[in-house]
Design an enzyme around this catalytic site. Structure first.
Site, PDB file in Angstrom:
ATOM      1  CG  ASN A 136      -1.718   1.135   1.227  1.00  0.00           C
ATOM      2  OD1 ASN A 136      -1.851   2.059   0.378  1.00  0.00           O
ATOM      3  ND2 ASN A 136      -2.532   1.427   2.412  1.00  0.00           N
ATOM      4  CD1 TRP A 137       3.480   1.171  -3.124  1.00  0.00           C
ATOM      5  CD2 TRP A 137       3.610   2.587  -4.800  1.00  0.00           C
ATOM      6  NE1 TRP A 137       4.073   0.371  -3.949  1.00  0.00           N
ATOM      7  CE2 TRP A 137       4.107   1.219  -5.118  1.00  0.00           C
ATOM      8  CE3 TRP A 137       3.545   3.271  -5.816  1.00  0.00           C
ATOM      9  CZ2 TRP A 137       5.032   1.034  -6.286  1.00  0.00           C
ATOM     10  CZ3 TRP A 137       4.058   3.265  -7.229  1.00  0.00           C
ATOM     11  CH2 TRP A 137       4.612   2.216  -7.216  1.00  0.00           C
ATOM     12  CE  LYS A 138      -0.297   2.977   4.863  1.00  0.00           C
ATOM     13  NZ  LYS A 138      -0.394   2.994   6.076  1.00  0.00           N
ATOM     14  N   GLY A 164       1.944   2.255  10.987  1.00  0.00           N
ATOM     15  CA  GLY A 164       3.128   3.295  10.848  1.00  0.00           C
ATOM     16  C   GLY A 164       3.629   3.681  12.028  1.00  0.00           C
ATOM     17  N   GLY A 169       2.654  -1.225   4.321  1.00  0.00           N
ATOM     18  CA  GLY A 169       2.774   0.160   3.924  1.00  0.00           C
ATOM     19  C   GLY A 169       4.226   0.694   3.505  1.00  0.00           C
ATOM     20  N   GLY A 170       4.766   0.870   4.728  1.00  0.00           N
ATOM     21  CA  GLY A 170       6.099   1.722   4.725  1.00  0.00           C
ATOM     22  C   GLY A 170       7.090   0.752   3.916  1.00  0.00           C
ATOM     23  CG  HIS A 175      -6.088   1.769   5.231  1.00  0.00           C
ATOM     24  ND1 HIS A 175      -5.565   2.771   6.132  1.00  0.00           N
ATOM     25  CD2 HIS A 175      -5.034   1.009   4.956  1.00  0.00           C
ATOM     26  CE1 HIS A 175      -4.484   2.461   6.524  1.00  0.00           C
ATOM     27  NE2 HIS A 175      -3.939   1.273   5.763  1.00  0.00           N
ATOM     28  CB  SER A 197       4.808  -1.909  12.059  1.00  0.00           C
ATOM     29  OG  SER A 197       4.539  -0.487  12.435  1.00  0.00           O
ATOM     30  CD  GLU A 235      -3.220   5.401   6.898  1.00  0.00           C
ATOM     31  OE1 GLU A 235      -3.162   5.486   5.744  1.00  0.00           O
ATOM     32  OE2 GLU A 235      -2.088   4.969   7.461  1.00  0.00           O
ATOM     33  CD  GLU A 259      -3.973  -2.518   7.317  1.00  0.00           C
ATOM     34  OE1 GLU A 259      -2.738  -2.605   6.481  1.00  0.00           O
ATOM     35  OE2 GLU A 259      -4.145  -1.291   6.995  1.00  0.00           O
TER      36      GLU A 259
HETATM   37  P1  13P Z   1       2.679   0.463   7.679  1.00  0.00           P
HETATM   38  O1  13P Z   1       3.081  -1.002   6.993  1.00  0.00           O
HETATM   39  O2  13P Z   1       3.474   1.698   7.184  1.00  0.00           O
HETATM   40  O3  13P Z   1       2.418   0.248   9.241  1.00  0.00           O
HETATM   41  O4  13P Z   1       1.080   0.427   7.279  1.00  0.00           O
HETATM   42  C1  13P Z   1       0.210  -0.442   7.279  1.00  0.00           C
HETATM   43  C2  13P Z   1      -0.903  -0.213   6.149  1.00  0.00           C
HETATM   44  O5  13P Z   1      -1.797   0.773   6.839  1.00  0.00           O
HETATM   45  C3  13P Z   1      -1.147  -1.002   5.408  1.00  0.00           C
HETATM   46  O6  13P Z   1      -2.167  -0.721   4.702  1.00  0.00           O
END
Ligand code: 13P
Length: 254
Positions: free
Chosen positions: A13-15, A176, A237-238, A98, A216, A100, A170
């Site tokens: 997930n590049w966000k 994050g 994510g990251g 998600h 994470s 977010e 999640e």
């Molecule tokens: P991180 O891996 O950066 O914690 O993000 C997880 C995420 O929200 C994937 O959708």
């Protein structure tokens, strides 16, 4: 992971990162991730990057996905992207619900349910995210929160449509933050999600649904998380922005 019954999926997930001008380079660097034969790799990219990433991946087994969609097919919804538009640009998957989106953009359970229906209607596979906040966990509400998010998201999804659905657990406090759920906790909640789905769809379909862990995940903690029987992959994510880290996570599914 239990490959006998379910697909193993690692989704990045590049966000809201990676400009179209950078997307080509990153997608190229991620091409070797296709090497693990029985693992499905998906890159969920900003809508504006879809076309360029799809072009880079056209000869590859790596799929692309969106990160959100509107529930209507088209119309006067300024700034929105429909599931049908994502599909037309080459997406096979779309992340829905998600945390977010739920916390910052007003995606309620009802909105999530409509978006899941729209994704299925337009031929996408929704990756439905559920998870409790830190406060909910402290208050002992985790199970109730997960149950209600799961039930509401698939309300109205038929048994036939359910085969297209992917879930991701999640925990909001792990996203994050560098804090990860323990493999045992992640497994317990993924198992709970499967149990909720079993109540609605029965034993065999619930055994076949892929349930990912996200929060994470990195190359160090992935092997232990992915070794759990109910964790069928990761939503990353990251670490998905780092080709070496992402490749190592994919390799951990071997
Ligand atoms: P991180 O891996 O950066 O914690 O993000 C997880 C995420 O929200 C994937 O959708």
């Amino acid at each position: 992971m239990d490959r006998r019954y379910r697909k193993v999926i690692i989704a990045g997930n590049w966000k809201m990162n990676v400009n179209p001008s950078e997307a080509k380079k990153l997608a190229n660097a991620l091409l070797p991730c296709a090497a693990v034969r029985d693992t499905t790799v998906v890159l969920c990219v900003p809508a504006i990057d879809l076309t360029v990433v799809k072009r880079v991946l056209r000869q590859s087994r790596i799929a692309v996905g969106g990160q959100n969609c509107h529930f209507e097919e088209s119309g006067a919804y300024t700034g929105e992207t429909s599931a049908q538009m994502l599909a037309n640009a080459g997406a096979k998957y779309v992340i829905i619900g998600h945390s977010e989106r739920r916390t910052m953009f007003g995606d309620t359970d009802e909105v999530v349910r409509k978006k899941v229906a729209a994704a299925i209607r337009d031929g996408l596979r929704p990756i439905i995210c559920v998870g409790e906040s830190e406060l909910q966990r402290e208050m002992g509400m985790t199970e109730d929160v997960i149950r209600s998010q799961v039930k509401s998201a698939v309300y109205g999804v038929s048994a036939d449509e359910f085969r297209r659905v992917v879930f991701a657990y999640e925990p909001v406090w792990a996203i994050g933050t560098g804090k990860t759920a323990t493999p045992e906790d992640a497994n317990e909640i993924c198992k709970l999600i499967r149990a909720c789905l079993r109540e609605k769809y029965g034993a065999r379909p619930s055994r076949g649904v892929s349930i990912l862990y996200g929060g994470s995940m990195n190359e160090k903690n992935a092997p232990a998380l992915l070794a759990m029987p109910h964790v069928d992959g990761g939503l990353v994510g990251g670490a998905s922005l780092d080709p070496d880290a992402f490749a190592a996570i994919v390799a951990a599914t071997k």
